[in-house]
Design a protein around this motif. Sequence first.
Motif, PDB file in Angstrom:
ATOM      1  N   VAL A   1      30.341 -20.064   6.823  1.00  0.00           N
ATOM      2  CA  VAL A   1      30.635 -19.126   7.911  1.00  0.00           C
ATOM      3  C   VAL A   1      29.406 -18.819   8.753  1.00  0.00           C
ATOM      4  CG1 VAL A   1      31.440 -16.802   8.477  1.00  0.00           C
ATOM      5  CG2 VAL A   1      32.587 -18.104   6.679  1.00  0.00           C
ATOM      6  N   GLU A   2      28.339 -18.357   8.116  1.00  0.00           N
ATOM      7  CA  GLU A   2      27.160 -17.956   8.882  1.00  0.00           C
ATOM      8  C   GLU A   2      26.578 -19.128   9.661  1.00  0.00           C
ATOM      9  OE1 GLU A   2      27.671 -16.906   5.681  1.00  0.00           O
ATOM     10  OE2 GLU A   2      28.010 -14.790   6.142  1.00  0.00           O
ATOM     11  N   GLN A   3      26.482 -20.278   9.033  1.00  0.00           N
ATOM     12  CA  GLN A   3      25.895 -21.444   9.692  1.00  0.00           C
ATOM     13  C   GLN A   3      26.700 -21.843  10.924  1.00  0.00           C
ATOM     14  OE1 GLN A   3      26.506 -25.618   8.361  1.00  0.00           O
ATOM     15  NE2 GLN A   3      24.311 -25.520   7.875  1.00  0.00           N
TER      16      GLN A   3
ATOM     17  N   GLY B   1      28.812 -20.063  12.686  1.00  0.00           N
ATOM     18  CA  GLY B   1      28.719 -19.021  13.700  1.00  0.00           C
ATOM     19  C   GLY B   1      27.391 -19.083  14.439  1.00  0.00           C
ATOM     20  N   ARG B   2      26.323 -19.281  13.708  1.00  0.00           N
ATOM     21  CA  ARG B   2      24.985 -19.362  14.295  1.00  0.00           C
ATOM     22  C   ARG B   2      24.864 -20.569  15.230  1.00  0.00           C
ATOM     23  NH1 ARG B   2      22.484 -19.303   9.779  1.00  0.00           N
ATOM     24  NH2 ARG B   2      22.144 -21.532   9.530  1.00  0.00           N
TER      25      ARG B   2
ATOM     26  N   ARG C   1      34.352 -11.989   7.315  1.00  0.00           N
ATOM     27  CA  ARG C   1      33.065 -12.636   7.623  1.00  0.00           C
ATOM     28  C   ARG C   1      33.151 -13.519   8.857  1.00  0.00           C
ATOM     29  NH1 ARG C   1      29.912 -15.031   2.712  1.00  0.00           N
ATOM     30  NH2 ARG C   1      29.912 -13.285   1.306  1.00  0.00           N
TER      31      ARG C   1
ATOM     32  N   ASN D   1      30.951 -12.864  12.285  1.00  0.00           N
ATOM     33  CA  ASN D   1      30.061 -13.893  12.834  1.00  0.00           C
ATOM     34  C   ASN D   1      30.525 -14.397  14.193  1.00  0.00           C
ATOM     35  OD1 ASN D   1      27.726 -14.941  10.920  1.00  0.00           O
ATOM     36  ND2 ASN D   1      29.380 -14.133   9.647  1.00  0.00           N
TER      37      ASN D   1
END
Length: 138
Positions: A40-42, A44-45, A68, A72
């Motif tokens: 998720v974070e990757q 989104g980033r 999450r 994000n």
Amino acid sequence: MGRHFYPDVTIGGPVVACLRKHTKAYLDCHLMVTNPLNYVEQLGRYGAQGFTFHVEASKDNWRELIQRIKANGMRPGVALKPETPIEEVYPLVEDENPVEMVLIMTAQPGFRSWLMPEMMDKVRALRKKYPSLDIQVS
């Protein structure tokens, strides 16, 4: 995609980042992985706008996953394989923090699969139950 229904990831975060530099198009990532929370974070980033996970791989943590994804900056979607009953996605659509799109797969995940026209019954069922829901077919 990858690692749950396929042996490896085919397009990951770095590819999304490269694409984002050259387009403003909506980038929806369909993850066929065992633990989509790990991505998720990757994604989104790196600029993904949609994050579609499989209901089959997220039975125990879909609420956290949806939260999450939204945190994000992405739009959550849920996919289901042909043999999965359509009713499996109803709780995710009806939750107070719902998915925003449902992807109906019309072929078995894998390298050699054929279109299964009977999957359109799932599309019709979703459309009847949720007239304004975004539905994707692959």
